[in-house]
Design an enzyme around this catalytic site. Structure first.
Site, PDB file in Angstrom:
ATOM      1  NE  ARG A   1      51.671  38.899  37.200  1.00 21.50           N
ATOM      2  CZ  ARG A   1      50.780  38.636  38.146  1.00 21.50           C
ATOM      3  NH1 ARG A   1      50.867  39.223  39.332  1.00 21.50           N
ATOM      4  NH2 ARG A   1      49.793  37.776  37.917  1.00 21.50           N
TER       5      ARG A   1
ATOM      6  CB  ILE B   1      47.408  38.762  34.291  1.00 22.97           C
ATOM      7  CG1 ILE B   1      48.938  38.736  34.130  1.00 22.97           C
ATOM      8  CG2 ILE B   1      47.025  39.224  35.682  1.00 22.97           C
ATOM      9  CD1 ILE B   1      49.596  40.132  34.241  1.00 22.97           C
ATOM     10  CB  SER B   2      49.199  33.155  33.963  1.00 23.52           C
ATOM     11  OG  SER B   2      48.328  32.600  33.023  1.00 23.52           O
ATOM     12  CD  GLN B   3      50.304  30.791  40.974  1.00 25.83           C
ATOM     13  OE1 GLN B   3      49.391  30.078  40.583  1.00 25.83           O
ATOM     14  NE2 GLN B   3      51.069  30.472  41.984  1.00 25.83           N
TER      15      GLN B   3
END
Length: 214
Positions: A37, A63-65
């Site tokens: 990530r 950027i999503s959790q």
């Protein structure tokens, strides 16, 4: 483009956190444990890459959790070979998760800057979507329909009708966060030409899904 033992260790901690929050799908957890990530983030945030938080990326997007990515992915119930439409490519992290699960991914991004960046970046890491498209996600991708699943990675004020109509009729799934300030994660399962089963699964916060703005 380095992925070190330290990063791998941090990812395993992240997997434990996401699992503790209730994610059970082993394949989803495995994908979170494999995908670097930190490479999807701006260098200023690298220390934060394996925290369970959303972070800013280009074009005022995020950027999503990781938990949210895992939650949405688990709801899709992905089987290898599934044809999946993703609305909002963003950093490409969610796209990578779906590719690792063996899905044939078609992904639409409406921010030109992000589209260009992610189109070059994903193949470099070995994640190959079937198609990355620059365009308006509200319209879906009628030319490639029907889809086994559709995932929307931005908050939608309403459910776009074209997306429902592009699901396969026997069990196609749409996962979409619906609402303005706070979104309710919503799962639609298509049961027939005009029949849908709807499930509401808790509150989340997403950046807004913008229509017709390029």
């Amino acid at each position: 483009m380095k992925d070190t033992f330290k990063h791998k260790g941090m990812r395993q901690q992240l997997v434990s956190i996401v699992k503790a929050k209730g994610i059970q799908d082993e394949k989803v957890l495995e994908a979170i444990g494999k995908i670097p990530r930190h490479l999807f983030m701006d260098s200023g945030f690298l220390d934060h890459a394996y925290q369970d938080k959303a972070f800013p990326i280009a074009a005022d997007q995020t950027i999503s959790q990781p938990y949210t990515v895992a939650f949405q992915t688990e709801l899709l119930n992905v089987t290898s070979g599934d044809k999946i439409l993703e609305i909002g490519t963003g950093s490409g992290y969610q796209t990578a998760v779906l590719c690792l699960l063996g899905a044939k991914v078609y992904s639409i991004e409406r921010q030109q800057e992000l589209f260009k960046k992610t189109s070059k970046f994903l193949p470099k890491l070995g994640y190959r979507a079937k198609k990355l498209i620059f365009g308006d996600g509200y319209k879906g991708l009628p030319g490639e329909a029907p889809f086994d699943s559709i995932i929307v990675t931005a908050g939608a004020p309403f459910v776009p009708k074209p997306l429902l109509s592009q699901l396969k009729e026997d069990g196609g799934r749409l996962v979409i966060p619906v609402g303005d300030d706070v979104q309710v994660m919503t799962l639609f399962i298509r049961k027939g030409p005009k029949e849908f089963e709807k499930h509401e699964l808790g509150e989340f916060r997403f950046v807004p899904l913008l229509e017709d703005r390029n």
